[in-house]
Design a protein around this motif. Structure first.
Motif, short mmCIF file in Angstrom:
data_model
loop_
_atom_site.label_atom_id
_atom_site.label_comp_id
_atom_site.label_asym_id
_atom_site.label_seq_id
_atom_site.Cartn_x
_atom_site.Cartn_y
_atom_site.Cartn_z
N THR A 1 8.10 29.38 -6.66
CA THR A 1 8.10 28.33 -5.64
C THR A 1 7.89 28.89 -4.24
OG1 THR A 1 10.50 28.51 -5.67
CG2 THR A 1 9.53 26.71 -6.91
N ASP A 2 8.26 30.14 -4.01
CA ASP A 2 8.02 30.74 -2.70
C ASP A 2 7.13 31.98 -2.88
OD1 ASP A 2 9.85 33.28 -2.88
OD2 ASP A 2 11.05 31.61 -3.63
N PRO A 3 6.60 32.50 -1.78
CA PRO A 3 5.65 33.62 -1.89
C PRO A 3 6.18 34.79 -2.72
CG PRO A 3 5.66 32.79 0.35
CD PRO A 3 6.71 32.03 -0.39
N GLU A 4 7.43 35.16 -2.54
CA GLU A 4 7.94 36.32 -3.26
C GLU A 4 7.93 36.07 -4.77
OE1 GLU A 4 12.10 37.15 -3.20
OE2 GLU A 4 11.80 39.33 -3.29
N SER A 5 8.45 34.91 -5.18
CA SER A 5 8.51 34.66 -6.61
C SER A 5 7.11 34.42 -7.19
CB SER A 5 9.41 33.46 -6.90
OG SER A 5 8.94 32.32 -6.24
N ARG A 6 6.22 33.86 -6.38
CA ARG A 6 4.85 33.71 -6.84
C ARG A 6 4.24 35.08 -7.09
NH1 ARG A 6 3.99 29.01 -3.99
NH2 ARG A 6 3.83 30.18 -2.05
N ARG A 7 4.48 36.00 -6.17
CA ARG A 7 3.97 37.35 -6.33
C ARG A 7 4.54 37.99 -7.60
NH1 ARG A 7 5.76 42.41 -5.34
NH2 ARG A 7 7.77 41.65 -4.60
N ILE A 8 5.83 37.92 -7.77
CA ILE A 8 6.46 38.56 -8.93
C ILE A 8 5.97 37.93 -10.22
CG2 ILE A 8 8.65 38.91 -10.11
CD1 ILE A 8 9.99 39.29 -7.46
N THR A 9 5.94 36.62 -10.25
CA THR A 9 5.51 35.95 -11.48
C THR A 9 4.07 36.25 -11.81
OG1 THR A 9 6.90 34.15 -10.66
CG2 THR A 9 5.67 33.75 -12.67
N ARG A 10 3.22 36.20 -10.80
CA ARG A 10 1.81 36.50 -11.03
C ARG A 10 1.63 37.91 -11.55
NH1 ARG A 10 -0.74 33.58 -6.39
NH2 ARG A 10 0.19 35.25 -5.17
N THR A 11 2.37 38.83 -10.98
CA THR A 11 2.21 40.22 -11.40
C THR A 11 2.73 40.41 -12.82
OG1 THR A 11 2.67 40.75 -9.09
CG2 THR A 11 2.53 42.59 -10.64
N VAL B 1 2.43 26.53 -13.25
CA VAL B 1 2.24 26.62 -11.80
C VAL B 1 1.17 27.66 -11.47
CG1 VAL B 1 3.33 27.32 -9.64
CG2 VAL B 1 4.57 25.85 -11.22
N LEU B 2 1.25 28.80 -12.11
CA LEU B 2 0.24 29.84 -11.85
C LEU B 2 -1.14 29.35 -12.24
CD1 LEU B 2 2.01 33.13 -12.95
CD2 LEU B 2 1.90 32.05 -10.72
N GLY B 3 -1.22 28.56 -13.29
CA GLY B 3 -2.50 28.02 -13.75
C GLY B 3 -2.95 26.82 -12.94
N ARG B 4 -2.29 26.55 -11.82
CA ARG B 4 -2.67 25.48 -10.88
C ARG B 4 -2.65 24.11 -11.54
NH1 ARG B 4 -4.89 27.70 -6.41
NH2 ARG B 4 -5.49 29.88 -6.54
N GLN B 5 -1.85 23.99 -12.61
CA GLN B 5 -1.78 22.70 -13.27
C GLN B 5 -0.69 21.86 -12.65
OE1 GLN B 5 -0.64 23.13 -17.32
NE2 GLN B 5 -0.24 20.93 -17.57
N ARG B 6 0.19 22.53 -11.91
CA ARG B 6 1.34 21.86 -11.34
C ARG B 6 1.72 22.64 -10.08
NH1 ARG B 6 4.29 19.48 -15.48
NH2 ARG B 6 3.84 21.26 -16.79
N THR B 7 2.28 21.95 -9.09
CA THR B 7 2.76 22.68 -7.92
C THR B 7 4.15 23.25 -8.21
OG1 THR B 7 3.96 20.86 -6.90
CG2 THR B 7 1.59 20.95 -6.53
N GLY B 8 4.52 24.22 -7.39
CA GLY B 8 5.84 24.81 -7.56
C GLY B 8 6.94 23.78 -7.38
N ASP B 9 6.76 22.88 -6.43
CA ASP B 9 7.77 21.85 -6.20
C ASP B 9 7.89 20.92 -7.40
OD1 ASP B 9 8.36 22.89 -3.78
OD2 ASP B 9 7.09 21.50 -2.62
N ALA B 10 6.77 20.56 -7.99
CA ALA B 10 6.82 19.69 -9.17
C ALA B 10 7.58 20.37 -10.30
CB ALA B 10 5.40 19.33 -9.62
N ALA B 11 7.32 21.67 -10.47
CA ALA B 11 8.02 22.41 -11.52
C ALA B 11 9.52 22.44 -11.24
CB ALA B 11 7.48 23.84 -11.61
#
Lengths: 201, 201
Positions: free
Chosen positions: B99-109, B176-186
């Motif tokens: 949902t935030d930049p840090e967790s997006r980075r970690i999850t993506r990696t 969320v990573l697959g752009r199917q849903r926003t972080g807020d929706a999740a």
DNA sequence: CACGGCATGATACGGGTGTACCAGGAGGTC
DNA sequence: GACCTCCTGGTACACCCGTATCATGCCGTG
């Protein structure tokens, strides 16, 4: 030996070789040469039927989608006629779970494509994958039907419940592929949650 | 300019360059040369501090795990003191969600590493990732505590519920990573299910 | 029968990959 | 001051990649 061959046959033969490699060794091992060898044709042929590698990847992805769709359709028809909402939901969700060789293959191959799409989101847009949203809508519809017949507590939010189930199954699949859980254990978790959902409140 | 440099500093500098590339361009773009350029050092240095590429990948993965652990710990301490079981469960689960930049980075990696592990299961065994099972146990423990205090229906199976929540969050992250849903929706879906779980039955 | 296009083969090209090798400068130790 | 170890740079090697080029066979059509 060179009678005008059926292009579609050749394309399928090659694309399925690609999918086989993606399943067993991952997409990063699916070079043009490897695909050619796996399909038993020359490198030139792969180039001939798919001008570029991106084209091959896209075509194979499309075929994979068709295979998954066919599998789901098969499981749905096996859900009985007329199928109850519960049978439909169960069929759809457990058809995605990697519990048998076919679904393991499909799930693994989709996973191989997943990171590819992450690093190049433009790829999937050329192909159009509206599936997940449609599935979620379908599940929500079945849940609403079950609520009308009293099988599911009417206090539940159909959309939220559908999304939760679908993402849970997705996560369960990941854990099975990651060898963190067996397919049967994942199925047990799914059926437990379905039992809980469908018990009359 | 060549005073005995701190090896750990250099290793961290290089490993984090690898993680940065894995996040933004995927692991397949993380060549030795690309990592060297990103870290601002010569190719030889990368080779010097990590004899082989596999070593670099493993070391970076370990650091990524540490980062996620630190993030979860931070969210847990922010859950208040003494934290309620519900606050703990919420903290752990939503800290994983991108949902935030840090967790997006970690999850993506992590996702970038995922397919790597799929095609080479031996990799993760050299590294040891007992996290998921531990997390599931932790969640189950909190659920049991909440059952004792009446916050959760005692009819629920703690292990099954914990597994369901964790895999759901995993699947939500993927969508969320697959752009199917926003972080807020999740996040909304997650909190909806937590609300449902923690409402007194 | 000749011709033109479809289908296939072999091979070359430019570039990127991980790793190995060789060289040299800086700092501490005897 | 000599030496040895730590650290760094440049570069070469062998290999694999996706794509392009050239050549050649077979076929159906005129």
């Amino acid at each position: 030996m060179n009678v005008r061959v059926d292009h579609e046959d050749r394309r399928r033969q090659i694309a399925e070789a690609l999918l086989r490699i993606a399943d067993t060794q991952g997409l990063q091992s699916a070079s043009m040469r490897a695909v050619a060898a796996e399909a038993g044709v020359s490198l030139r042929l792969v180039q001939y039927y798919f001008e570029t590698k991106e084209g091959l990847l896209l075509d194979a992805l499309e075929r994979l989608g068709t295979q998954l769709q066919a599998r789901m359709a098969r499981w749905i028809t096996e859900a009985g006629s007329p199928p109850t909402p519960r049978a439909l939901v169960t069929a759809v969700l457990s058809s995605i779970l990697p519990t048998d060789p076919e679904s393991r293959r499909i799930t693994r191959t989709y996973a191989a494509y997943y990171t590819l799409v992450l690093s190049d989101p433009a790829l999937v847009e050329k192909h159009g994958t509206p599936q997940p949203d449609l599935l979620e809508g379908f599940l929500a519809k079945q849940i609403r039907a079950a609520q009308r017949s009293g099988e599911i507590d009417s206090g539940k939010d159909p959309e939220m419940t559908a999304a939760g189930l679908l993402t849970m199954v997705n996560g369960l699949g990941s854990s099975v592929l990651g060898r963190q859980r067996t397919g049967d254990a994942a199925l047990a978790i799914l059926t437990h949650h379905l039992d809980e959902l469908f018990r009359t409140a």
